[in-house]
Design a protein around this motif. Structure first.
Motif, short mmCIF file in Angstrom:
data_model
loop_
_atom_site.label_atom_id
_atom_site.label_comp_id
_atom_site.label_asym_id
_atom_site.label_seq_id
_atom_site.Cartn_x
_atom_site.Cartn_y
_atom_site.Cartn_z
N LEU A 33 10.77 -13.09 19.47
CA LEU A 33 9.85 -13.35 20.57
C LEU A 33 8.66 -12.42 20.44
O LEU A 33 8.82 -11.22 20.22
N GLY A 34 7.44 -12.97 20.59
CA GLY A 34 6.25 -12.14 20.56
C GLY A 34 6.17 -11.31 19.29
O GLY A 34 6.43 -11.79 18.20
N ARG A 35 5.88 -10.01 19.47
CA ARG A 35 5.75 -9.11 18.31
C ARG A 35 6.98 -8.19 18.16
O ARG A 35 6.88 -7.13 17.56
N ALA A 36 8.13 -8.62 18.70
CA ALA A 36 9.33 -7.80 18.55
C ALA A 36 9.73 -7.71 17.07
O ALA A 36 10.01 -6.63 16.56
N VAL A 37 9.73 -8.86 16.40
CA VAL A 37 10.12 -8.90 14.98
C VAL A 37 8.88 -8.79 14.10
O VAL A 37 8.71 -7.84 13.34
N TYR A 38 7.98 -9.77 14.19
CA TYR A 38 6.81 -9.82 13.31
C TYR A 38 5.70 -8.94 13.88
O TYR A 38 5.15 -9.23 14.93
N GLY A 39 5.42 -7.85 13.17
CA GLY A 39 4.47 -6.85 13.68
C GLY A 39 5.17 -5.72 14.41
O GLY A 39 4.57 -4.70 14.73
N GLY A 40 6.47 -5.92 14.69
CA GLY A 40 7.28 -4.88 15.32
C GLY A 40 8.17 -4.23 14.29
O GLY A 40 7.78 -3.27 13.62
N ILE A 41 9.39 -4.79 14.11
CA ILE A 41 10.29 -4.19 13.12
C ILE A 41 9.92 -4.60 11.70
O ILE A 41 10.21 -3.88 10.74
N TYR A 42 9.27 -5.77 11.56
CA TYR A 42 9.03 -6.35 10.22
C TYR A 42 7.54 -6.57 10.00
O TYR A 42 6.90 -7.28 10.76
N GLU A 43 7.00 -5.92 9.00
CA GLU A 43 5.59 -6.07 8.68
C GLU A 43 5.37 -5.68 7.21
O GLU A 43 5.03 -4.52 6.91
N PRO A 44 5.60 -6.63 6.30
CA PRO A 44 5.59 -6.30 4.87
C PRO A 44 4.28 -5.70 4.37
O PRO A 44 4.29 -4.97 3.38
N THR A 45 3.16 -5.98 5.05
CA THR A 45 1.87 -5.45 4.59
C THR A 45 1.54 -4.08 5.20
O THR A 45 0.49 -3.52 4.91
N ALA A 49 5.83 0.05 5.20
CA ALA A 49 6.86 -0.96 4.94
C ALA A 49 7.77 -0.55 3.78
O ALA A 49 7.31 -0.03 2.76
N ASP A 50 9.08 -0.78 3.96
CA ASP A 50 10.03 -0.50 2.88
C ASP A 50 10.19 -1.72 1.98
O ASP A 50 9.45 -2.70 2.12
N GLU A 51 11.16 -1.66 1.08
CA GLU A 51 11.33 -2.75 0.10
C GLU A 51 11.70 -4.08 0.73
O GLU A 51 11.55 -5.14 0.10
N HIS A 52 12.18 -4.04 1.99
CA HIS A 52 12.53 -5.28 2.69
C HIS A 52 11.45 -5.75 3.66
O HIS A 52 11.63 -6.73 4.37
N GLY A 53 10.35 -5.00 3.74
CA GLY A 53 9.26 -5.37 4.65
C GLY A 53 9.39 -4.76 6.03
O GLY A 53 8.62 -5.10 6.93
N PHE A 54 10.36 -3.86 6.23
CA PHE A 54 10.56 -3.26 7.54
C PHE A 54 9.74 -1.99 7.69
O PHE A 54 9.66 -1.17 6.77
N ARG A 55 9.13 -1.82 8.87
CA ARG A 55 8.32 -0.63 9.14
C ARG A 55 9.20 0.60 9.26
O ARG A 55 10.07 0.67 10.15
N LYS A 56 8.95 1.58 8.39
CA LYS A 56 9.75 2.80 8.40
C LYS A 56 9.45 3.67 9.62
O LYS A 56 10.34 4.40 10.10
N VAL A 58 8.95 2.55 12.62
CA VAL A 58 9.78 1.98 13.69
C VAL A 58 11.24 2.39 13.49
O VAL A 58 11.93 2.80 14.44
N ILE A 59 11.71 2.30 12.25
CA ILE A 59 13.09 2.68 11.94
C ILE A 59 13.38 4.11 12.41
O ILE A 59 14.41 4.38 13.03
N GLU A 60 12.45 5.02 12.15
CA GLU A 60 12.66 6.42 12.51
C GLU A 60 12.77 6.61 14.03
O GLU A 60 13.63 7.36 14.51
N ALA A 115 20.64 -8.21 9.95
CA ALA A 115 21.82 -7.39 9.66
C ALA A 115 21.46 -6.23 8.73
O ALA A 115 21.97 -5.11 8.88
N THR A 116 20.55 -6.48 7.78
CA THR A 116 20.08 -5.43 6.86
C THR A 116 19.34 -4.35 7.64
O THR A 116 19.57 -3.15 7.44
N TRP A 117 18.45 -4.78 8.56
CA TRP A 117 17.68 -3.82 9.36
C TRP A 117 18.58 -3.00 10.26
O TRP A 117 18.41 -1.78 10.39
N ALA A 118 19.57 -3.66 10.88
CA ALA A 118 20.48 -2.95 11.80
C ALA A 118 21.21 -1.82 11.09
O ALA A 118 21.39 -0.73 11.65
N LYS A 119 21.60 -2.06 9.84
CA LYS A 119 22.26 -0.98 9.07
C LYS A 119 21.31 0.20 8.89
O LYS A 119 21.73 1.36 8.93
#
Length: 507
Positions: A33-45, A49-56, A58-60, A115-119
């Protein structure tokens, strides 16, 4: 007012146990929904971004919050979601109309990616299944895809998709807000109860180790509440392990005193659901106790008008982007207190949501990141609120507001961590003008000393945090002390506080 009106008393004892706190009470929620995933946890550009496109970055911040479980992928979105769209080669995934939020879903992120991001953030997944447009078949197949080791169609398909080991998702929601007229595939209580029970049976045949959450009412204000709980539990009681509660609050009338009393409504909501569950237990002559999953809770109202202006069928539009005030942080602190005070029955809860969408963490797409005001009570309660919840005997001055009577100025929860030899008090002073001095009898905590008193306060209840400008952040207080077996806690006006005590270390 005399000085006495600014004093409160509390008695604490190790034997006043409510319950061991299930860490899952500090869960959260990410919806497609909205920018929770795209632009939130996931933003390959993104630069981080890590090797899976997830914002590090945000992860921290999510790791900092120590979130133990995260609900996914919805929410309203799940009631028309085909999970198969979100697995397999990304370039082959279909783009779909998300009817819940009038958005375009690209399906770049789906079950395996989440599931990859949750880990990466050290969290379990709480997976929701679609009981709006789908049912038994799609749900049992998803459990097989996620949890079966191999040698079957769906588990081998997961392996083909690059995930040799099963995800071992152990908590599953049987649909979402199925009594809501806004829900795709809304059901009557009988329709939902029957479908949820049969779906639950099939899912547990695939994996008997999973736990299931039956849908409660979409909120305590629903006309069907609590009859919905009673009728649906007629069918799901023996198959489900939890029933869900959802509740949001907002200061729409700009009445701070009334707004901060909202947790009295939340407390009553929880008590009513517990009573309904226990009635069904008695009616069914069951030995099983139904637990509660408060899997959507937060403040949500700031973005309502803005959301009406968003262009329909756009990808990852800025939806539900509430910018939280200082008074919102106070209420969130009180909502966490309420969950802890009911930790004997509330075993899971999810702050809705985690990033950008009514969230403690905000990002700029392509840019920076910051902590909203509500981040802080969530952070401190999650990190330090582990152990046993204690019942506290409280004598506090009270006030009346527009919708509530006898509202204590002092709102509190108490956690004893025996392993760490630590006592933690979370306290909100609801008084708009006066500090509150609380005399705390810590009779059974002999030798404990004050470790720290963290305060969140601001002269402006509407103060907000923006990127590069945090107006609301915690500070250390030196106003509290221990004397003759009593903790004297000085709580500033309109403040959230964490007071941490520990045993004196002998060298």
């Amino acid at each position: 007012m005399t000085f006495n009106h600014h004093k409160a008393k509390m008695i604490l004892d190790k034997s006043f146990k409510i319950s061991e706190i299930n860490p899952k009470i500090y869960g959260s929620f990410i919806e497609q929904l909205g920018r929770a995933v795209y632009g939130g946890i996931y933003e390959p550009t993104h630069a981080t971004a890590d090797e899976h496109g997830f914002r590090k970055d945000v992860i921290e911040l999510v790791k900092e919050l120590q979130v133990p479980i995260i609900r996914y992928p919805g929410g309203n979105m799940v009631s028309a979601y085909n999970w198969e769209d979100g697995v397999g080669p990304i370039e082959l995934r279909p783009k779909r109309l998300d009817l819940a939020w009038s958005s375009l879903e690209t399906n770049e992120v789906g079950t395996n990616e989440f599931a990859t991001w949750a880990k990466k953030v050290n969290a379990e997944v709480m997976m929701a299944v679609n009981l709006g447009t789908r049912g038994i078949d799609a749900a049992r197949n998803l459990v097989e895809y996620c949890n079966h080791p191999g040698g079957t169609y769906w588990s081998d398909l997961r392996k083909e998709h690059g995930f040799e080991d099963p995800h071992q998702i152990k908590v599953w929601c049987l649909g979402n807000e199925m009594d809501g007229p806004w829900q795709i595939g809304m059901k009557t209580a009988y329709e939902y109860g029957r479908l949820a029970a049969e779906t639950a049976k099939a899912m547990k045949l695939v994996d008997p180790s999973i736990e299931l959450v039956s849908c409660g009412s979409s909120g305590s204000g629903m006309a069907t509440f609590p009859e919905w709980e009673a009728e649906t539990l007629e069918h799901t009681y023996e198959y489900a392990d939890y029933i869900s509660l959802h509740q949001y609050y907002g200061n729409k009338e700009n009445d701070t005193a009334n707004y901060l009393a909202s947790t009295l409504d939340m407390d009553n909501f929880i008590k009513t659901v517990i009573a309904t569950c226990d009635y069904m237990k008695a009616k069914k002559r069951s030995k099983k106790t139904m637990y509660l999953s408060f899997d959507e809770w937060n403040v949500w109202f700031h973005s309502n008008d803005q959301d009406k202006k968003v262009e329909p069928w756009s990808t990852a539009p800025p939806l539900l982007e509430d910018i939280y005030t200082f008074e919102d942080a106070l209420l969130v602190g009180s909502m966490l207190n309420t969950l802890l005070k009911h930790s004997d029955r509330v075993k899971m809860a999810c702050m809705a949501q985690l990033v950008n969408v009514i969230a403690p963490i905000m990002t700029e797409t392509g840019g920076g990141i910051w902590k909203q005001t509500i981040f802080y009570p969530y952070y401190y309660t999650s990190v330090y609120g582990r152990g046993t919840a204690l019942h506290s005997i409280v004598d506090s001055p009270k006030y009346d507001s527009k919708d509530f009577t006898d509202v204590p100025y002092l709102d509190q929860s108490v956690v004893y961590n025996e392993e760490k030899d630590e006592l933690v008090i979370f306290a909100v002073n609801r008084h708009l003008e006066n500090p509150l001095v609380v005399d705390v009898d810590i009779r059974s905590f002999d030798g404990y000393q004050l470790v720290e008193h963290i305060v969140l306060e601001n002269d402006d209840p509407k103060a907000i945090n923006t990127i590069g400008n945090e107006q609301v952040k915690p500070r250390n207080s030196n106003q509290s002390y221990i004397e003759n077996g009593t903790l004297v806690a000085a709580l500033p006006k309109l403040s959230w506080n964490m007071i941490r005590l520990g045993r004196q270390q002998v060298d």
